[in-house]
Design an enzyme around this catalytic site. Sequence first.
Site, PDB file in Angstrom:
ATOM      1  N   THR A 262       4.248  11.353   4.385  1.00 19.17           N
ATOM      2  CA  THR A 262       5.206  11.845   3.371  1.00 19.17           C
ATOM      3  C   THR A 262       4.643  11.871   1.946  1.00 19.17           C
ATOM      4  O   THR A 262       5.064  12.666   1.138  1.00 19.17           O
ATOM      5  CB  THR A 262       6.489  10.992   3.354  1.00 19.17           C
ATOM      6  OG1 THR A 262       6.117   9.648   3.083  1.00 19.17           O
ATOM      7  CG2 THR A 262       7.244  11.073   4.646  1.00 19.17           C
TER       8      THR A 262
ATOM      9  N   ASN B  65       9.474   5.944  -2.431  1.00 22.91           N
ATOM     10  CA  ASN B  65       8.923   4.590  -2.436  1.00 22.91           C
ATOM     11  C   ASN B  65      10.025   3.545  -2.580  1.00 22.91           C
ATOM     12  O   ASN B  65      10.001   2.517  -1.910  1.00 22.91           O
ATOM     13  CB  ASN B  65       7.893   4.434  -3.555  1.00 22.91           C
ATOM     14  CG  ASN B  65       6.597   5.142  -3.201  1.00 22.91           C
ATOM     15  OD1 ASN B  65       6.516   5.786  -2.161  1.00 22.91           O
ATOM     16  ND2 ASN B  65       5.617   5.037  -4.049  1.00 22.91           N
TER      17      ASN B  65
ATOM     18  N   GLU C  34      11.598   3.108   0.743  1.00 25.35           N
ATOM     19  CA  GLU C  34      10.815   2.305   1.695  1.00 25.35           C
ATOM     20  C   GLU C  34      10.946   0.812   1.403  1.00 25.35           C
ATOM     21  O   GLU C  34      11.208   0.001   2.302  1.00 25.35           O
ATOM     22  CB  GLU C  34       9.328   2.703   1.611  1.00 25.35           C
ATOM     23  CG  GLU C  34       9.055   4.063   2.220  1.00 25.35           C
ATOM     24  CD  GLU C  34       7.706   4.642   1.775  1.00 25.35           C
ATOM     25  OE1 GLU C  34       6.828   3.874   1.349  1.00 25.35           O
ATOM     26  OE2 GLU C  34       7.558   5.873   1.848  1.00 25.35           O
TER      27      GLU C  34
ATOM     28  N   GLU D 216       0.125   4.399  -6.339  1.00 25.06           N
ATOM     29  CA  GLU D 216      -1.203   4.489  -6.956  1.00 25.06           C
ATOM     30  C   GLU D 216      -1.664   5.945  -7.033  1.00 25.06           C
ATOM     31  O   GLU D 216      -2.508   6.290  -7.844  1.00 25.06           O
ATOM     32  CB  GLU D 216      -2.211   3.605  -6.204  1.00 25.06           C
ATOM     33  CG  GLU D 216      -2.692   4.105  -4.850  1.00 25.06           C
ATOM     34  CD  GLU D 216      -1.654   3.937  -3.750  1.00 25.06           C
ATOM     35  OE1 GLU D 216      -0.736   3.111  -3.922  1.00 25.06           O
ATOM     36  OE2 GLU D 216      -1.749   4.638  -2.731  1.00 25.06           O
TER      37      GLU D 216
ATOM     38  N   ASP E  53     -10.231  33.275 -34.720  1.00 28.45           N
ATOM     39  CA  ASP E  53     -11.476  33.796 -34.162  1.00 28.45           C
ATOM     40  C   ASP E  53     -12.674  33.476 -35.044  1.00 28.45           C
ATOM     41  O   ASP E  53     -13.694  33.027 -34.585  1.00 28.45           O
ATOM     42  CB  ASP E  53     -11.373  35.300 -33.860  1.00 28.45           C
ATOM     43  CG  ASP E  53     -10.730  36.099 -34.983  1.00 28.45           C
ATOM     44  OD1 ASP E  53     -10.641  35.568 -36.113  1.00 28.45           O
ATOM     45  OD2 ASP E  53     -10.320  37.246 -34.750  1.00 28.45           O
TER      46      ASP E  53
ATOM     47  N   ASN F 296       3.749   6.467   4.926  1.00 28.44           N
ATOM     48  CA  ASN F 296       3.020   6.731   3.696  1.00 28.44           C
ATOM     49  C   ASN F 296       2.092   7.930   3.853  1.00 28.44           C
ATOM     50  O   ASN F 296       2.022   8.820   2.998  1.00 28.44           O
ATOM     51  CB  ASN F 296       2.223   5.476   3.334  1.00 28.44           C
ATOM     52  CG  ASN F 296       1.583   5.592   1.967  1.00 28.44           C
ATOM     53  OD1 ASN F 296       2.219   6.081   1.048  1.00 28.44           O
ATOM     54  ND2 ASN F 296       0.352   5.151   1.848  1.00 28.44           N
TER      55      ASN F 296
ATOM     56  N   VAL G 135       0.848  -1.202   0.000  1.00 29.14           N
ATOM     57  CA  VAL G 135       0.000   0.000   0.000  1.00 29.14           C
ATOM     58  C   VAL G 135       0.881   1.248   0.000  1.00 29.14           C
ATOM     59  O   VAL G 135       0.626   2.226  -0.700  1.00 29.14           O
ATOM     60  CB  VAL G 135      -0.946   0.001   1.227  1.00 29.14           C
ATOM     61  CG1 VAL G 135      -1.619   1.351   1.396  1.00 29.14           C
ATOM     62  CG2 VAL G 135      -1.979  -1.093   1.075  1.00 29.14           C
ATOM     63  N   ALA G 136       1.955   1.190   0.800  1.00 26.40           N
ATOM     64  CA  ALA G 136       2.817   2.370   0.909  1.00 26.40           C
ATOM     65  C   ALA G 136       3.648   2.572  -0.351  1.00 26.40           C
ATOM     66  O   ALA G 136       3.848   3.695  -0.813  1.00 26.40           O
ATOM     67  CB  ALA G 136       3.730   2.222   2.109  1.00 26.40           C
TER      68      ALA G 136
ATOM     69  N   ASP H  91      -2.878  35.746 -34.889  1.00 29.37           N
ATOM     70  CA  ASP H  91      -3.566  36.791 -35.666  1.00 29.37           C
ATOM     71  C   ASP H  91      -2.977  38.128 -35.274  1.00 29.37           C
ATOM     72  O   ASP H  91      -2.403  38.267 -34.204  1.00 29.37           O
ATOM     73  CB  ASP H  91      -5.044  36.833 -35.270  1.00 29.37           C
ATOM     74  CG  ASP H  91      -5.798  35.646 -35.813  1.00 29.37           C
ATOM     75  OD1 ASP H  91      -5.317  35.038 -36.773  1.00 29.37           O
ATOM     76  OD2 ASP H  91      -6.870  35.339 -35.257  1.00 29.37           O
TER      77      ASP H  91
HETATM   78  P1  ATP Z   1      -6.084  39.730 -38.463  1.00 29.61           P
HETATM   79  O1  ATP Z   1      -5.550  38.384 -38.607  1.00 29.61           O
HETATM   80  O2  ATP Z   1      -5.054  40.763 -38.393  1.00 29.61           O
HETATM   81  O3  ATP Z   1      -7.110  39.819 -37.404  1.00 29.61           O
HETATM   82  P2  ATP Z   1      -7.889  39.279 -40.463  1.00 29.61           P
HETATM   83  O4  ATP Z   1      -7.299  38.113 -41.152  1.00 29.61           O
HETATM   84  O5  ATP Z   1      -9.006  39.047 -39.523  1.00 29.61           O
HETATM   85  O6  ATP Z   1      -6.776  40.081 -39.808  1.00 29.61           O
HETATM   86  P3  ATP Z   1      -9.742  40.565 -42.048  1.00 29.61           P
HETATM   87  O7  ATP Z   1     -10.604  41.095 -40.972  1.00 29.61           O
HETATM   88  O8  ATP Z   1     -10.138  39.389 -42.785  1.00 29.61           O
HETATM   89  O9  ATP Z   1      -8.297  40.343 -41.526  1.00 29.61           O
HETATM   90  O10 ATP Z   1      -9.457  41.772 -43.037  1.00 29.61           O
HETATM   91  C1  ATP Z   1      -8.791  41.600 -44.245  1.00 29.61           C
HETATM   92  C2  ATP Z   1      -8.897  42.874 -45.021  1.00 29.61           C
HETATM   93  O11 ATP Z   1     -10.270  43.089 -45.351  1.00 29.61           O
HETATM   94  C3  ATP Z   1      -8.450  44.100 -44.270  1.00 29.61           C
HETATM   95  O12 ATP Z   1      -7.117  44.406 -44.544  1.00 29.61           O
HETATM   96  C4  ATP Z   1      -9.339  45.195 -44.782  1.00 29.61           C
HETATM   97  O13 ATP Z   1      -8.772  45.810 -45.920  1.00 29.61           O
HETATM   98  C5  ATP Z   1     -10.586  44.457 -45.220  1.00 29.61           C
HETATM   99  N1  ATP Z   1     -11.639  44.581 -44.216  1.00 29.61           N
HETATM  100  C6  ATP Z   1     -11.581  44.243 -42.918  1.00 29.61           C
HETATM  101  N2  ATP Z   1     -12.752  44.432 -42.310  1.00 29.61           N
HETATM  102  C7  ATP Z   1     -13.588  44.902 -43.245  1.00 29.61           C
HETATM  103  C8  ATP Z   1     -14.959  45.289 -43.254  1.00 29.61           C
HETATM  104  N3  ATP Z   1     -15.706  45.212 -42.166  1.00 29.61           N
HETATM  105  N4  ATP Z   1     -15.496  45.731 -44.417  1.00 29.61           N
HETATM  106  C9  ATP Z   1     -14.751  45.784 -45.513  1.00 29.61           C
HETATM  107  N5  ATP Z   1     -13.466  45.441 -45.590  1.00 29.61           N
HETATM  108  C10 ATP Z   1     -12.881  45.006 -44.472  1.00 29.61           C
END
Ligand code: ATP
Length: 859
Positions: A703, A672, A675, A287, A606, A700, A282-283, A329
């Site tokens: 410690t 262990n 021991e 586990e 995102d 056990n 056990v000691a 990004d």
């Molecule tokens: P990051 O990785 O830096 O966040 P992203 O990949 O999300 O950038 P996007 O938002 O896709 O970039 O934008 C790409 C391009 O599209 C921008 O450089 C801009 O010129 C254009 N853009 C961004 N947002 C808009 C919008 N709401 N309307 C029109 N054009 C846009």
Amino acid sequence: MKWMNVLNQEFLPQESSALPEKKPQGEEPIREEKPRGLSRQEVLRRKKEYGENVLVGKRKKHAVILFFEQYKDIMTMILLVCTAASVFMGEYVEAITIAVIVLMNGFLGFLQERKTERTLESLQAMAAPHANVFRGGVLCSQPASELVPGDLVLIEAGDRIPADGTLVSSVALSCDESMLTGESVAVKKGEDEQSVYMGCTVVGGRGEFLVEHTGMRTKMGQIAGMLNQISEEPTPLQKHLAGLSKYIAAGCLLICAIVSITGVLRGEDLFSMLITGVSLAVAAVPEGLCAVVTISLALAVSRMVKQNALVRKLHAVETLGCATVICSDKTGTITKNQMSVHAFSTMKTKECEKPDRSDEAIEQMLLCFRVCTAVQDDAPTHGSATEQALYRCASAEIPQKPPMTKVAEIPFDSTRKRMSVLMKTPGGGYTLYAKGAPDVLLSRCSSVQVGSRIVPLGAVERAQLVKQNGVLADRAMRVIGAAYRQAFDETDTAEEGLVFLGFAGLTDPPRDGVKQAVFRGRQAGIKTVMITGDHKNTAAAIAKQTGILTEGERVVTGAELDRMDDSTLRNTVMQTSVFARVSPEHKLRIVRAFKQRGQITAMTGDGVNDAPAVKEADIGVSMGKTGTDVTKEAADMILLDDDFSTMMTAVAEGRSIYANIRKFIRYLLSCNIGEVLTMFLGMLFSMPVILLPIQILLVNLVTDGLPAIALGLEPYDQNVMKKPPRKPEESIFSNGLGFRIIMCGILIGLTTLGSFVCVYRMTGDVTHARTAALFSLIFAQLLHVFECKTEEGSIFSISFFNNKKLIAAAAVSVTVLFCVMYVPWLQMIFSTVSLSFEELLWPMLFCLAAPVLRAVIHR
Ligand code: ATP
């Protein structure tokens, strides 16, 4: 792309189709003059009636079951049976004490498991999805569990639909309903198909729907069990240790059997030898090893959440420590996502900071930004930072809503990099407004506005505009182009033959601390790569400011990426630190290329289209604020503050928790071994039984538990980020750890045996000798726990007081030890005697000699 008519921009829910079937008495339909959405009181009332919008998940284990599960280990069961048997033999005190110790051990395990469970549960609650819902006329983000039938919910690309309902308006909305239907092709939603279902995801466009069913009454609720849970899958380390523990256990059991059988052969009592063997098993069987690893990972996860890194899958903590490449990004992660319009540029006005409204192109551009937007007038805080900055700037110049109605819209997405709206003008005409990445937009323009004139867009004009775009981008600005054209009717929606108006330059400063984090990463052997949809020059400028792009490193654009085959890309990635003008789809190729180069890659995302790359990465990271539900669910970790620096902190945590796990594995295993070896050698050299079962169990108890967990809580070592990343295939016993464990185990064993022999020679009494052995074994282990604080140095190079919990755990153990040695009634129970100073001197010297010896060897 198919255009969707905006069904009804000023939509208000229609009572018949949109309200839930089960209509509460006295419920008022929402009338036109009332603000959109339910009132707070109504929500409360409905919540009482319909309950929370949650799926009833798997049942939690009852505390009593969890408690008894601690004893299901076979060795513990045998021990308890033996204890019961000793009661029949009249050994009451010993039996009760063993039972109490075993119970306490189990109780400690129970407490630890509860804490782990609670930690994971609270993290799960934090990762729970939110919904954008209109309440009392205001669009707000609420936990999806708060939704009630009748709520008006806004859904956009990347959202997971939070309840079942009926659409009331939509713009190019399409949903992935594969989890309900198994059909992987996205379903277009609109006039013909208005139902949306909980759990499905929005792949494109946006819409508003009225909630009909919530919780278990939804279609999803009927298919129970599909809960969005934090993965409880064991991590690779846990699996590895589980496998290893089996071998160690088998080895220990063998030795325990040998000890018992040898004892019996030497004429010791069979029953007491059985208890000795089982107690030793056990000691000695570790586990608790896997349990302590889980606890430390869970505690690390809750520590990381305080630093804004929410880990969704435990294995990410381990993988983080191995990361060699972080693809991030730009907007919002490396920069602050605080966009503001800083420059306008047209053919006539080369550049101005405040919009010069005498230039007709600028005037038109403002109008374009005022109407061509996803920002809604009743939800001005909604939409991306770019959208909001443009809308803010345009509506400051044009405060009144222009007298036009939107008839159609193609929303922005990162692949198209543009958006358009078709507006009906008061005179009955139609105008198409478009905005987007300048290069994308320019390729769709045939003329350009110069002041009040419209001139054909020839090569000279194009070159001039490209240059103007470059000037803004070189100053790290995100550049948006604007264009328009007269349309014939409400179906004339082609984004072609446009009149180019000009550019708006938006600034978005780098976040504080990013430069330091990038530098820290470099020191730790981690390459930072920026991936952005922005212009090459904008990306390069920000990358230089933050130290991501240095001498000799490349910027690769999406267009260049398209021209590369996979092997060229593989050969290029390691020299590239910026990928610009890429689409989310490119991210998948980038991740794969890094992985094929043997890199452990973290990738942030995102948008909905980022999810495949996030899933493919070794560590998928989603943004907490701007991330869509789909990306969050694909991710291993969520950055709650969207900050790049948090990622480096998480890597440091990942590295230190791994270092801490190594520390307590070293401690537990060497103790262990010590021991088992003590008992084994005692038998081998025909000595009396060195420690009684009750004493082994005491060792056990004092410690193994608390000091090991406290070691897992060691504060994080600043040096972890000065070393190169660990290789994932590296064994936990690498860098001589295995050897050190065995050596320390042997030393602890010899120390105990030495103390026993010495005091036996001095006093001729076996009880004195056993007490000395007990003292030695516990004292040597407690000294060793401090040694385990460092891998590189010795006990003399550690900072003793930086882990208060370890000090407390050691203090508790020492107190218990001295009580057992000097309190008369405990002496009776544990068969100990008070040792004089002289008798203690030798064991103490032996215990101290081991770390001193190791320190000398170390030097
Ligand atoms: P990051 O990785 O830096 O966040 P992203 O990949 O999300 O950038 P996007 O938002 O896709 O970039 O934008 C790409 C391009 O599209 C921008 O450089 C801009 O010129 C254009 N853009 C961004 N947002 C808009 C919008 N709401 N309307 C029109 N054009 C846009």
